[in-house]
Motif scaffolding. Structure first.
Motif, mmCIF file in Angstrom:
data_model
loop_
_atom_site.group_PDB
_atom_site.id
_atom_site.type_symbol
_atom_site.label_atom_id
_atom_site.label_comp_id
_atom_site.label_asym_id
_atom_site.label_seq_id
_atom_site.Cartn_x
_atom_site.Cartn_y
_atom_site.Cartn_z
ATOM 1 N N GLN A 109 0.827 -1.203 0.000
ATOM 2 C CA GLN A 109 0.000 0.000 0.000
ATOM 3 C C GLN A 109 0.863 1.256 0.000
ATOM 4 O O GLN A 109 0.456 2.297 -0.510
ATOM 5 C CB GLN A 109 -0.967 0.000 1.176
ATOM 6 N N SER A 110 2.082 1.176 0.534
ATOM 7 C CA SER A 110 2.980 2.336 0.517
ATOM 8 C C SER A 110 3.558 2.585 -0.868
ATOM 9 O O SER A 110 4.113 3.654 -1.134
ATOM 10 C CB SER A 110 4.115 2.145 1.522
ATOM 11 N N LEU A 118 1.695 2.501 -3.646
ATOM 12 C CA LEU A 118 0.649 3.004 -4.536
ATOM 13 C C LEU A 118 0.971 4.414 -5.024
ATOM 14 O O LEU A 118 1.455 5.250 -4.255
ATOM 15 C CB LEU A 118 -0.692 3.038 -3.802
ATOM 16 N N ARG A 178 -3.895 6.085 -4.239
ATOM 17 C CA ARG A 178 -4.095 6.130 -2.787
ATOM 18 C C ARG A 178 -5.205 7.115 -2.433
ATOM 19 O O ARG A 178 -6.064 6.819 -1.589
ATOM 20 C CB ARG A 178 -2.797 6.520 -2.080
ATOM 21 N N MET A 197 -6.461 -1.476 0.237
ATOM 22 C CA MET A 197 -5.052 -1.152 0.435
ATOM 23 C C MET A 197 -4.408 -2.090 1.451
ATOM 24 O O MET A 197 -3.288 -2.574 1.231
ATOM 25 C CB MET A 197 -4.898 0.308 0.883
#
Length: 323
Positions: free
Chosen positions: A10-11, A13, A18, A32
């Motif tokens: 998710q970091s 994206l 996001r 996410m």
């Protein structure tokens, strides 16, 4: 390619994806969080080596991957929402690499697609607008050759009616940002294109054939004329002019000093390249220019939106070519 098996995905994206996931609320935040399980699960299922996240996605995580046989590929995991995962997947399946990236596998439970790795998009190569239009039309003609008998995808009639409804409601909600005549002309064209839809003229269209979605085939040089393929097809059955609406709505700065003359010239050029009726191209292009201008206003891209709508106001004085 730097390969890895997992990570805090998710970091990775893109900011646009996001932000869209956050706006989607609980479902977007859950998507996410679930990426950190989905990516290794898909890597195990398809025997993939996982590389880095690729930039640019607004509704998905897109990863550079390598298949077991050493082939470079792309893994795309779409977030839940209004987007049509099934339509995109069916477009890839039907086309079989004709005009769009080849699809290697799909996972409906993860909303994931494993696809051919392509090169850079033509918008980043310094090509002239004419060269980009040529590449767009050449690649669309390949896609339109896809057999489409007995397939139940949304139609051009549906798209025209949807655009008409969107224009009516957005124009009022946004404080009537273009002439009423422009709005009315777009609605007239939407009704005409919906009525004109027939199975005899139906092809598989991309539905968003802009230059950011058109990528070079890998292993080729970067010169105009190089083979290209599209990504992100919409899964729509419509007349070919529906696809040519996108180059009609684009490159507004090229039209600014003589909107009607240059717009009609572009329309005639597209018609010649693709052997498609000019009037249909003009009408679809007008609808797309108005609807896209209104949408850009909605999301705060005001300068580009105003330019689009100003050109549409000029175009509204003319019914376009007689088809």
């Amino acid at each position: 390619m730097r390969m890895r098996q997992t990570g805090q995905w998710q970091s990775e994206l893109p900011d646009a994806a996001r932000s869209r996931a956050v706006v989607a609320g609980d479902s977007g935040r859950r998507w996410m969080r679930d990426l950190d399980e989905a990516v290794p699960a898909l890597a195990d299922r398809w025997n993939l080596g996982i590389g880095d996240a690729l930039p640019g996605g607004s509704e998905s995580l897109v990863l550079d991957v390598r298949r077991e046989d050493g082939t470079d590929a792309v893994l795309k995991i779409r977030m839940p929402g209004d987007d049509d995962f099934e339509g995109e997947a069916r477009a890839y399946e039907l086309s079989r690499g004709r005009g769009v990236a080849s699809l290697y596998a799909r996972s409906d439970d993860h909303r994931a697609l494993l696809m051919e790795r392509l090169g850079p998009c033509i918008a980043d190569l310094g090509w002239s607008v004419a060269d980009q239009i040529d590449a767009t039309c050449r690649t669309l003609r390949e896609l339109w050759r896809t057999p489409v008998e007995n397939h139940s995808l949304p139609t051009g009639a549906w798209k025209a009616n949807w655009l008409g409804d969107f224009i009516v409601h957005s124009w009022q909600r946004l404080g009537r940002p273009c002439d009423r005549r422009t709005r009315d002309r777009a609605l007239d064209f939407a009704a005409e294109r919906a009525d004109a839809h027939t199975e005899a003229t139906t092809v598989l269209v991309h539905a968003d054939a802009h230059e950011q979605n058109l990528l070079l085939v890998r292993g080729q040089d970067y010169l105009p004329g190089t083979p290209c393929k599209f990504v992100d097809p919409g899964g729509l059955l419509a007349e070919p002019a529906c696809d040519l609406a996108v180059p009609m709505r684009g490159w507004s700065t090229e039209l600014r000093d003589a909107p009607v003359r240059r717009g009609r010239g572009r329309c005639a050029y597209l018609a010649e390249l693709c052997a498609v009726d000019e009037r249909a191209i003009w009408q679809w292009g007008f609808m797309e220019r108005v609807s896209t201008g209104l949408h850009l206003l909605e999301i705060g891209i005001e300068e580009e939106a105003r330019e689009m709508l100003e050109i549409a106001d000029h175009w509204s004085c003319h019914s376009g070519p007689r088809g």
